[in-house]
Design a protein around this motif. Structure first.
Motif, PDB file in Angstrom:
ATOM      1  N   ILE A 189     -12.421 -45.055  31.517  1.00  0.00           N
ATOM      2  CA  ILE A 189     -11.658 -45.933  30.634  1.00  0.00           C
ATOM      3  C   ILE A 189     -10.311 -46.219  31.277  1.00  0.00           C
ATOM      4  N   GLY A 190      -9.969 -47.518  31.375  1.00  0.00           N
ATOM      5  CA  GLY A 190      -8.669 -47.897  31.914  1.00  0.00           C
ATOM      6  C   GLY A 190      -8.727 -48.258  33.384  1.00  0.00           C
ATOM      7  N   GLY A 191      -7.551 -48.354  34.000  1.00  0.00           N
ATOM      8  CA  GLY A 191      -7.467 -48.725  35.401  1.00  0.00           C
ATOM      9  C   GLY A 191      -7.748 -50.200  35.610  1.00  0.00           C
ATOM     10  N   LEU A 195     -11.910 -49.422  39.308  1.00  0.00           N
ATOM     11  CA  LEU A 195     -11.503 -48.042  39.052  1.00  0.00           C
ATOM     12  C   LEU A 195     -12.224 -47.432  37.853  1.00  0.00           C
ATOM     13  N   CYS A 196     -12.481 -48.223  36.814  1.00  0.00           N
ATOM     14  CA  CYS A 196     -13.143 -47.639  35.637  1.00  0.00           C
ATOM     15  C   CYS A 196     -14.560 -47.169  35.979  1.00  0.00           C
ATOM     16  N   MET A 236     -37.527 -39.044  29.044  1.00  0.00           N
ATOM     17  CA  MET A 236     -38.339 -40.057  29.728  1.00  0.00           C
ATOM     18  C   MET A 236     -38.600 -41.295  28.868  1.00  0.00           C
ATOM     19  N   GLY A 237     -37.819 -41.458  27.799  1.00  0.00           N
ATOM     20  CA  GLY A 237     -37.954 -42.635  26.950  1.00  0.00           C
ATOM     21  C   GLY A 237     -39.158 -42.622  26.045  1.00  0.00           C
ATOM     22  N   LEU A 238     -39.767 -41.431  25.869  1.00  0.00           N
ATOM     23  CA  LEU A 238     -41.016 -41.331  25.102  1.00  0.00           C
ATOM     24  C   LEU A 238     -40.824 -40.651  23.744  1.00  0.00           C
ATOM     25  N   GLY A 239     -39.574 -40.602  23.285  1.00  0.00           N
ATOM     26  CA  GLY A 239     -39.299 -40.050  21.966  1.00  0.00           C
ATOM     27  C   GLY A 239     -38.790 -38.628  22.013  1.00  0.00           C
ATOM     28  N   GLY A 240     -37.882 -38.319  21.088  1.00  0.00           N
ATOM     29  CA  GLY A 240     -37.357 -36.971  21.009  1.00  0.00           C
ATOM     30  C   GLY A 240     -35.888 -36.952  20.641  1.00  0.00           C
ATOM     31  N   LYS A 241     -35.349 -35.754  20.510  1.00  0.00           N
ATOM     32  CA  LYS A 241     -33.982 -35.581  20.046  1.00  0.00           C
ATOM     33  C   LYS A 241     -32.937 -35.676  21.153  1.00  0.00           C
ATOM     34  N   THR A 242     -33.376 -35.527  22.411  1.00  0.00           N
ATOM     35  CA  THR A 242     -32.397 -35.454  23.503  1.00  0.00           C
ATOM     36  C   THR A 242     -32.558 -36.634  24.457  1.00  0.00           C
ATOM     37  N   THR A 243     -31.736 -37.647  24.243  1.00  0.00           N
ATOM     38  CA  THR A 243     -31.694 -38.786  25.159  1.00  0.00           C
ATOM     39  C   THR A 243     -30.642 -38.552  26.232  1.00  0.00           C
ATOM     40  N   ALA A 244     -29.541 -37.890  25.856  1.00  0.00           N
ATOM     41  CA  ALA A 244     -28.485 -37.544  26.815  1.00  0.00           C
ATOM     42  C   ALA A 244     -28.125 -36.072  26.663  1.00  0.00           C
ATOM     43  N   LEU A 245     -27.880 -35.436  27.792  1.00  0.00           N
ATOM     44  CA  LEU A 245     -27.450 -34.039  27.787  1.00  0.00           C
ATOM     45  C   LEU A 245     -25.957 -33.926  27.493  1.00  0.00           C
ATOM     46  N   ASP A 246     -25.209 -34.929  27.944  1.00  0.00           N
ATOM     47  CA  ASP A 246     -23.764 -34.884  27.728  1.00  0.00           C
ATOM     48  C   ASP A 246     -23.145 -36.248  28.012  1.00  0.00           C
ATOM     49  N   VAL A 247     -21.931 -36.420  27.511  1.00  0.00           N
ATOM     50  CA  VAL A 247     -21.092 -37.586  27.802  1.00  0.00           C
ATOM     51  C   VAL A 247     -19.772 -37.055  28.346  1.00  0.00           C
ATOM     52  N   LYS A 248     -19.383 -37.546  29.525  1.00  0.00           N
ATOM     53  CA  LYS A 248     -18.158 -37.096  30.175  1.00  0.00           C
ATOM     54  C   LYS A 248     -17.231 -38.301  30.356  1.00  0.00           C
ATOM     55  N   ILE A 249     -15.978 -38.170  29.953  1.00  0.00           N
ATOM     56  CA  ILE A 249     -15.036 -39.288  29.998  1.00  0.00           C
ATOM     57  C   ILE A 249     -13.802 -38.936  30.823  1.00  0.00           C
ATOM     58  N   LEU A 250     -13.404 -39.864  31.689  1.00  0.00           N
ATOM     59  CA  LEU A 250     -12.111 -39.803  32.382  1.00  0.00           C
ATOM     60  C   LEU A 250     -11.362 -41.099  32.090  1.00  0.00           C
ATOM     61  N   LYS A 251     -10.039 -41.014  32.012  1.00  0.00           N
ATOM     62  CA  LYS A 251      -9.267 -42.226  31.738  1.00  0.00           C
ATOM     63  C   LYS A 251      -8.109 -42.378  32.712  1.00  0.00           C
ATOM     64  N   ALA A 252      -7.695 -43.617  32.893  1.00  0.00           N
ATOM     65  CA  ALA A 252      -6.527 -43.950  33.697  1.00  0.00           C
ATOM     66  C   ALA A 252      -5.657 -44.909  32.904  1.00  0.00           C
ATOM     67  N   ALA A 257      -2.651 -55.831  29.109  1.00  0.00           N
ATOM     68  CA  ALA A 257      -3.573 -56.856  28.616  1.00  0.00           C
ATOM     69  C   ALA A 257      -5.044 -56.451  28.725  1.00  0.00           C
ATOM     70  N   GLY A 258      -5.318 -55.227  29.218  1.00  0.00           N
ATOM     71  CA  GLY A 258      -6.718 -54.892  29.486  1.00  0.00           C
ATOM     72  C   GLY A 258      -7.196 -53.585  28.894  1.00  0.00           C
ATOM     73  N   LEU A 259      -8.521 -53.463  28.818  1.00  0.00           N
ATOM     74  CA  LEU A 259      -9.191 -52.223  28.412  1.00  0.00           C
ATOM     75  C   LEU A 259     -10.520 -52.129  29.172  1.00  0.00           C
ATOM     76  N   PRO A 260     -10.447 -51.856  30.485  1.00  0.00           N
ATOM     77  CA  PRO A 260     -11.680 -51.753  31.268  1.00  0.00           C
ATOM     78  C   PRO A 260     -12.506 -50.536  30.837  1.00  0.00           C
ATOM     79  N   ILE A 261     -13.823 -50.721  30.773  1.00  0.00           N
ATOM     80  CA  ILE A 261     -14.740 -49.631  30.417  1.00  0.00           C
ATOM     81  C   ILE A 261     -15.874 -49.600  31.440  1.00  0.00           C
ATOM     82  N   GLY A 262     -16.063 -48.481  32.090  1.00  0.00           N
ATOM     83  CA  GLY A 262     -17.158 -48.324  33.046  1.00  0.00           C
ATOM     84  C   GLY A 262     -18.129 -47.263  32.571  1.00  0.00           C
ATOM     85  N   VAL A 263     -19.413 -47.567  32.599  1.00  0.00           N
ATOM     86  CA  VAL A 263     -20.449 -46.627  32.179  1.00  0.00           C
ATOM     87  C   VAL A 263     -21.338 -46.312  33.380  1.00  0.00           C
TER      88      VAL A 263
END
Length: 281
Positions: A189-191, A195-196, A236-252, A257-263
């Motif tokens: 987020i940012g930069g 950079l994002c 594997m996209g075949l159903g279940g409770k765990t689509t992601a193990l974690d989300v990690k965020i860094l910001k600059a 005038a901006g709010l860059p977001i990189g995924v």
């Protein structure tokens, strides 16, 4: 002086470790995901992933046929280094030949393979200057099943935190099963626009399951992770409770005038390895 041959050998060993041995934090998160699943197909997929990880370590072979594009992060301290770039490149060439690692790097137009995982501007090398007495090298082998699903948005400042959350979740849900979930999601987020995305990739180096020390960011990580996992896409996209193990965020910090977001999406094989080299002279 840290000699070029020392850098070469260090990079070779790092690449070998990264593609064969998955970090304990990722393995534990997969084991935890298995415990909470009540979908038999999801359990089957996670068990297959865990067995794959075990066999890779036992046999000393890469855990995935896509051994990725080698992304290199360097922290350069107050040390003298002999030909850093060449040492990194030669280490990658050695790893490609001797481990062996699949040669993945091609010219984007002719599609001609370099056959050594080195090419124009590849590996990308990110250098951070630090006030320490060592050289730190990290290799992140980035598979492209997940890399192809990365996303970037030059959001407007008025979109705020809710806009960030919405874009990240939508990007992951749009990818569905293509990045081989359960994934790890790196968010920058940012930069600036470039950079994002770089921050999103660097965020993947953090420990899975460990929250950002900034309470506001930690809260955002938790909220995004919950929304993603409530989607039901699953392993594997075949159903279940765990689509992601974690989300990690860094910001600059960024322009007013901006709010860059990189995924930056990483498959279950959240592979990376780090070493520090000290100047002994």
């Amino acid at each position: 002086m840290i000699r070029e041959d020392i850098i070469k050998d260090a990079v070779y060993e790092l690449y070998k470790q990264a593609v064969i041995v998955l970090g304990n934090d990722v393995k534990k998160s997969l084991e935890d995901a298995l415990k909470i699943e009540d979908n038999n197909l999801a359990k089957l997929n996670i068990n297959a992933i865990l067995k794959n990880i075990e066999l890779a370590e036992e046999k000393g072979i890469p855990m995935c046929q896509d051994t990725g594009l080698p992304v290199v992060f360097i922290k350069l301290g107050n040390v003298e280094v002999e030909n850093l770039k060449h040492g990194v490149e030669e280490g990658i060439k050695k790893a490609t030949k001797e481990i062996p690692i699949r040669p993945n790097i091609v010219d984007p137009l002719s599609r001609k393979n370099t056959n050594n995982n080195v090419g124009d501007y590849i590996p990308p090398i990110d250098i951070e200057l630090i006030d320490e007495d060592y050289l730190e090298i990290t290799i992140l082998p980035k598979g492209f099943g997940s890399e192809n699903n990365n996303a970037m948005k030059m959001a407007l400042p008025a979109e705020g935190i809710e806009g960030i959350k919405q874009f990240v979740v939508e990007s992951v849900l749009k990818a569905k099963g293509k990045p081989c979930p359960p994934t790890v999601i790196g968010v920058g987020i940012g930069g600036t626009s470039d950079l994002c995305l770089k921050l999103g990739k660097k965020a993947l180096l953090g420990k899975v399951g460990q929250r950002n020390p900034d309470p506001e960011i930690a809260k955002l990580e938790d909220e995004i992770l919950t929304e993603i996992n409530n989607s039901g896409i699953g392993p594997m996209g075949l159903g279940g409770k765990t689509t992601a193990l974690d989300v990690k965020i860094l910001k600059a910090h960024t322009h007013t005038a901006g709010l860059p977001i990189g995924v930056c999406i990483q498959c279950w094989a959240d592979r990376h390895a780090t070493t520090r080299i000290y100047d002994e002279n």
